[in-house]
Write an enzyme that holds these catalytic residues in place. Sequence first.
Site, PDB file in Angstrom:
ATOM      1  CB  THR A   1      -1.192   0.418   1.299  1.00 13.21           C
ATOM      2  OG1 THR A   1      -1.665  -0.737   0.928  1.00 13.21           O
ATOM      3  CG2 THR A   1      -1.831   1.526   1.183  1.00 13.21           C
TER       4      THR A   1
ATOM      5  CG  ASN B   1      -7.198  -7.846  -5.475  1.00 12.04           C
ATOM      6  OD1 ASN B   1      -6.970  -7.221  -6.270  1.00 12.04           O
ATOM      7  ND2 ASN B   1      -7.189  -7.479  -4.298  1.00 12.04           N
TER       8      ASN B   1
ATOM      9  CD  GLN C   1      -2.425 -10.448  -4.692  1.00 14.81           C
ATOM     10  OE1 GLN C   1      -2.290 -12.087  -4.328  1.00 14.81           O
ATOM     11  NE2 GLN C   1      -3.066 -10.293  -3.444  1.00 14.81           N
TER      12      GLN C   1
ATOM     13  CB  SER D   1       3.746  -6.833  -0.831  1.00 14.34           C
ATOM     14  OG  SER D   1       2.827  -6.832   0.919  1.00 14.34           O
ATOM     15  CB  ALA D   2       7.547  -9.512   3.115  1.00  8.14           C
ATOM     16  CG  HIS D   3       1.563  -9.836   3.510  1.00  8.91           C
ATOM     17  ND1 HIS D   3       0.814 -10.222   3.492  1.00  8.91           N
ATOM     18  CD2 HIS D   3       1.898  -8.131   3.300  1.00  8.91           C
ATOM     19  CE1 HIS D   3      -0.373  -8.655   3.563  1.00  8.91           C
ATOM     20  NE2 HIS D   3       0.299  -8.374   2.718  1.00  8.91           N
TER      21      HIS D   3
ATOM     22  CB  THR E   1      13.994   3.222  12.874  1.00 11.41           C
ATOM     23  OG1 THR E   1      14.091   4.654  13.305  1.00 11.41           O
ATOM     24  CG2 THR E   1      15.225   1.811  13.303  1.00 11.41           C
TER      25      THR E   1
ATOM     26  CB  CYS F   1      -8.785  -4.916   2.019  1.00  7.15           C
ATOM     27  SG  CYS F   1      -7.307  -4.646   1.490  1.00  7.15           S
TER      28      CYS F   1
END
Length: 380
Positions: free
Chosen positions: A71, A150, A178, A198-200, A236, A328
């Site tokens: 996002t 998606n 995706q 997006s890693a997840h 950070t 979502c």
Amino acid sequence: MRVYLDNAATTPLDKEVFDAMAPFMLEHFGNPSSIHSHGREVRSAIEKARRTVATLLNTSPAEVFFTSGGTEADNAAIVCTCRSLGIKHAITTKLEHHAVLHTMEMLEKQGDVQLSYLRHDERGNLDLEHLEELLANQPRTIVSIMHANNEIGTLNDIEKIGEICRKYDAIFHSDTVQTMGHYKHDVQQIGANFLVGSAHKFHGPKGVGFLYCDAATKIQPLIQGGAQERNMRGGTENVYGIIGLAKALEIAYRDMAEHQKHMQGLKDRMIYKLREQMEDVSFNGMSEFADKSLYTVLNVSLPASDINEMLLFSLDIAKISASGGSACSSGANAGSHVLRALGVDPSRGSVRFSFSKYNTEAEIDYVAETLAKMYKKELA
Ligand SMILES: Cc1ncc(COP(=O)(O)O)c(C=O)c1O
């Protein structure tokens, strides 16, 4: 049996990824901006992760920026391009994820851009002649078109879209959330200004992603703050997230062929089993066609029935986790802007099954059988 078929929403963390992350939670805790050895060892690990991602994408580390996820990367690409390059016209599709669609709508509402939507057919195939028409009649434009949808899995030819954008000197952003980790992305070949990961979505941790931004596209940061990410994103770094992302992408590339074959096999099996056991079943978008859709996504269209209202709930009771739309809105059948844009008959039910390397044939058989039984009972 508890079956998880909502992998387009998120995927379970790979143990190998967790093992790579753990030392950065416990031992290597330094702030990567610190100049002492605690900081330097972490800085060096982040830069190694950046090199890994860059190598896999066939680009240079200077073009990879870590973010809090897909996002943020989508927002940064779109908002900062318009702000920094003074772009006043945008083209997107009604089928994009809300990370893109709502960002575009906001820019339009604020009067920053004039927004055009690309035409598509009832299966989500885009009209690329329309893209040329829109680009020919407009000043410098940002085009944002996802690689794969998606919800329905339809794949777009981003190389072709990139070529058209270059012809008209447009900036091209593709939401590749995706497909990242499921297909090999060679940025030299794709020719997009921005890509996103997006890693997840590929067995990495949540809350971390990246933006590929080609070096020639000079944008200002979305998030102001410190000089992290070479002044492109203050804050950070999510150190263990970044380590996990790079490891997950490395594993995804390493095992891609084998996993693609496995998941395509599961998807084909699901299509076959559903057709075998149910009468009026079809598939939304292009999801039944192997070469035109993500091998991870199958969007099933079910007969008109009272059960449709409670479909996801009934599946959940049967210990099957699936989704009725995008990640979502999963959990409640909140309705899907994608299926509405395709003009899908609202009396029909729809459910998105999305697969991962961890799913098995036995799970597919159980889900197909359960769904068929639910509708047989209801229609009897
Ligand atoms: C196509 C697409 N874009 C963007 C996102 C948002 O990614 P993230 O969850 O990392 O913010 C998603 C997540 O569902 C997605 O499917």
